[in-house]
Enzyme design. Structure first.
Site, PDB file in Angstrom:
ATOM      1  N   GLU A  77       0.802  -1.230   0.000  1.00 32.84           N
ATOM      2  CA  GLU A  77       0.000   0.000   0.000  1.00 32.84           C
ATOM      3  C   GLU A  77       0.838   1.284   0.000  1.00 32.84           C
ATOM      4  OE1 GLU A  77      -4.196  -0.340   1.658  1.00 32.84           O
ATOM      5  OE2 GLU A  77      -2.957  -1.093   3.284  1.00 32.84           O
ATOM      6  N   HIS A  96      -0.643   5.595   7.526  1.00 28.57           N
ATOM      7  CA  HIS A  96      -1.792   4.742   7.196  1.00 28.57           C
ATOM      8  C   HIS A  96      -1.982   3.754   8.330  1.00 28.57           C
ATOM      9  CE1 HIS A  96      -4.613   2.095   5.440  1.00 28.57           C
ATOM     10  NE2 HIS A  96      -3.748   1.110   5.289  1.00 28.57           N
ATOM     11  N   HIS A  98      -4.977   0.994  10.528  1.00 26.52           N
ATOM     12  CA  HIS A  98      -6.245   0.257  10.551  1.00 26.52           C
ATOM     13  C   HIS A  98      -6.920   0.413  11.912  1.00 26.52           C
ATOM     14  CE1 HIS A  98      -4.192  -2.638   7.426  1.00 26.52           C
ATOM     15  NE2 HIS A  98      -4.491  -1.475   6.889  1.00 26.52           N
ATOM     16  N   HIS A 167     -11.627  -0.289   6.291  1.00 26.08           N
ATOM     17  CA  HIS A 167     -10.185  -0.488   6.171  1.00 26.08           C
ATOM     18  C   HIS A 167      -9.401   0.272   7.255  1.00 26.08           C
ATOM     19  CE1 HIS A 167      -6.568  -0.357   3.126  1.00 26.08           C
ATOM     20  NE2 HIS A 167      -6.176  -0.599   4.343  1.00 26.08           N
TER      21      HIS A 167
HETATM   22 ZN   LIG Z   1      -4.228  -0.856   4.896  1.00 25.99          ZN
END
Ligand SMILES: [Zn+2]
Length: 244
Positions: A77, A96, A98, A167
Site C-alpha cells: 500500500e 496509514h 487500521h 479499512h
Molecule cells: Zn491498509
C-alpha cells in the site's frame, strides 16, 4: 548529524511511537518526504512498525517505484503515501492505520467529528473514502496502485485525513511529528465520540474552537514535548535530535 540522518532517525521514532500507542499493529505504516529531494519519499520495507530499524528504510519515487536496485519487498500500500505527496506539496509526513476505533465511522452514516481539543486538527468532519465508488465491488480494499492512491488523496483534498471504508485511515501532516500526533489522537477522538454517543447527544467542537486551535506549529517546543515523551516511552529516546 546530516538532515538525512536525522530524517532516518525520525522515521524510526515515528514507527515505534505509532506501534507503542497501538495506532498500528502488524500492519499500517508511516513515511516521510525525502528531506532534500521532494520528488521522493522514505518508507520502511514491508515490516511491522514496532520492528522497524534504520536499515529497513527504502526510498521511493512519488509513483511508488523503488529507487535503485533495492530488491527487498516494499509495502503493497505504498501508493497511499505517493498519491498524497504528489497531490500535496505542503505534506511531509503520511500515516496509514487500521485503528479499530475509527472503523465504525467509515461504514456507518455517522460522520466522525472533532470532539476533543487535542484532535482539533482533524477538522470539523472527517471525509470517508470508499474504494468501491470508483473501483467497484471486487477490490481487496487495499490501495495497490497509483490511481487508487491519487483517488484517496483527492478525498483528503486540502484536509488532513480521510477514513477508508472498511479499512482504516490515511493522514497527512506538514511534518512527521505533526502527522504522528494527529494519528495518535484520531483514534482517541473516535473512542470518546463513540462513548458519548452511547450516552445520547454529544457536543462536537464549534467552528470557532477549531479555528482558534488551527494554528498548531509542529516546530514549536510544545510539539517536541509530546514527540520526546512518546519516543522515550517507545524506547527510542536515543534517536531524538536536538531540542528546538
Ligand atoms: Zn491498509
Amino acid at each position: 548529524m546530516s538532515e538525512l540522518e536525522q530524517a532516518f532517525h525520525d522515521l524510526v521514532i515515528a514507527n515505534r511511537i505509532l506501534a507503542h500507542q497501538s495506532v498500528v499493529d502488524a500492519y499500517g505504516h508511516v513515511s516521510m518526504r525525502h528531506p532534500t529531494n521532494p520528488e521522493r519519499f522514505l518508507l520502511s520495507r514491508s515490516r511491522s512498525p514496532e520492528l522497524v530499524e534504520e536499515r529497513d528504510i527504502m526510498e521511493f519515487t512519488l509513483d511508488g517505484k523503488v529507487v535503485g536496485d533495492d530488491r527487498r519487498p516494499p509495502y503493497l500500500e505504498r501508493f497511499i503515501h505517493g498519491g498524497i505527496y504528489e497531490a500535496r506539496p505542503d505534506v511531509n509526513g503520511v500515516v496509514h492505520s487500521h485503528a479499530e476505533e475509527t472503523l465504525p465511522f467509515g461504514i456507518s452514516e455517522t460522520p466522525l467529528k472533532a470532539v476533543i481539543h487535542v484532535a482539533s486538527s482533524i477538522g470539523a468532519t472527517v471525509p470517508v473514502w470508499d474504494i468501491s465508488e470508483k473501483f467497484g465491488d471486487n477490490t481487496n480494499l487495499l490501495v495497490v496502485n497509483q490511481e487508487q492512491g491519487r483517488d484517496l488523496a483527492k478525498r483528503i483534498a486540502q484536509g488532513r485525513v480521510a477514513l477508508m471504508r472498511g479499512h482504516g485511515f490515511a493522514a497527512a501532516g506538514a511534518t512527521i511529528q505533526d502527522v504522528v500526533r494527529l494519528s495518535v489522537y484520531l483514534p482517541v477522538n473516535a473512542r470518546v465520540m463513540s462513548a458519548a454517543m452511547s450516552m445520547g447527544k454529544f457536543k462536537p467542537l464549534a467552528s470557532g474552537e477549531l479555528e482558534s486551535r488551527g494554528h498548531f506549529n509542529p516546530k514549536a517546543p510544545e510539539s517536541f514535548r509530546a514527540w520526546e515523551y512518546w519516543a522515550r516511552r517507545a524506547g527510542v529516546g536515543h534517536l531524538l535530535g536536538a531540542m528546538p
